[in-house]
Each structure stands twice: as C-alpha cells, then as structure tokens.
Design a protein around this motif. Sequence first.
Motif, mmCIF file in Angstrom:
data_model
loop_
_atom_site.group_PDB
_atom_site.id
_atom_site.type_symbol
_atom_site.label_atom_id
_atom_site.label_comp_id
_atom_site.label_asym_id
_atom_site.label_seq_id
_atom_site.Cartn_x
_atom_site.Cartn_y
_atom_site.Cartn_z
ATOM 1 N N LYS A 83 0.834 -1.205 0.000
ATOM 2 C CA LYS A 83 0.000 0.000 0.000
ATOM 3 C C LYS A 83 0.865 1.251 0.000
ATOM 4 N N ARG A 105 -5.748 9.644 -1.864
ATOM 5 C CA ARG A 105 -6.387 8.433 -1.352
ATOM 6 C C ARG A 105 -7.028 7.623 -2.479
ATOM 7 N N THR A 108 -4.240 6.261 -4.820
ATOM 8 C CA THR A 108 -3.501 5.196 -4.135
ATOM 9 C C THR A 108 -4.281 3.885 -4.208
ATOM 10 N N GLU A 109 -5.549 3.926 -3.928
ATOM 11 C CA GLU A 109 -6.383 2.714 -3.992
ATOM 12 C C GLU A 109 -6.422 2.148 -5.412
ATOM 13 N N TYR A 112 -3.048 0.611 -6.158
ATOM 14 C CA TYR A 112 -2.908 -0.601 -5.340
ATOM 15 C C TYR A 112 -3.609 -1.781 -6.000
ATOM 16 N N GLU A 113 -4.718 -1.515 -6.642
ATOM 17 C CA GLU A 113 -5.494 -2.572 -7.312
ATOM 18 C C GLU A 113 -4.961 -2.909 -8.706
#
Length: 158
Positions: A83, A105, A108-109, A112-113
């Motif tokens: 993460k 945010r 980043t998500e 991350y995926e």
Amino acid sequence: MNEEEKLVAEEKELKILNEVGFDVKTRLFGKERIWKVKKVPLAVMFRQSHLFFKLKTYQDQMQGEDVTVILNAQFNSVADNAKLCAEIIAVTILGNRWKIKLFKRILTEHLYENIDSKDLLEFTQNVLSLNDYQSFMTSTTLLSAVRVTNPMKVEKTD
C-alpha cells in the motif's frame, strides 16, 4: 533482450534523463489510463523521502540460507509495503500539494489494485532516474560551501 528491445529501452532511459518523463499505465473502468510523470519538483521529492523511510526491509532475513525464512521475509515485505508503494506512485503522479490533498487516497487505492511488481520495479527505476538525487546532493554541497564560517548559535543572555 533483442536489438529492438534494447533500442526501445535506451530511448526510454534517454527520455527520462532528459526530463521528458515516463508513463504509468493502468486500467480504469475497463479502459487503459496513462498517467504521465514529467518532472519531480523538490516538494514531491520531500514527500517521497518521508514515505521511503516508512518502507520496511528484511535484508537480514533475505540473506539467510533457510528458504522458509526468506519466503516469510518476502511475504512480510509485501504485507508491510504494498500500500505504501502505491502511495509513493500516487504522490509522484499527482505532483503538487493540492492534487495530493484532493486525490491521493483515491489514486492510491486505484494503483494498489492495478500495479503489479514488474510495474513497480519499472516505476522505481524511472523515478530514481528522474529525481536525480546526484544533482540534488551536489547542489546542497555547493550551497553549504558558500558559507565562510560555521553558523553561530544565537543565545539569550540574561
């Protein structure tokens, strides 16, 4: 690596070194999305540095002979740092304080995926080239050498 792949790799490296930048590709809502990283200002290098210090390494365990210890170190590294790596990429892509505050945010998500370890390695090599820490260190050395004397403490005297 064949000759054509070598030429493409060399061209990519030259673009990075000449501050043309590089791309980070992901898939968003089924379509390919290209995130451009052109320049890394000092403020972003500062934010990156704080995130780099949070990364946990398991060098001692990775050097051992026991395969189970090495595998555990690799699993722990992924669990502790995945993460955070996505956040580092997001900060680099966004590039300025307001975009970082608003979109870090979410991006980043998304990263991350979508980013795999091969993409992470390529990003890391590109961003280290683009950041040009050598020039930064040379600049700070030259600027500190401008001082004729060491700074003196200013103390209150009663």
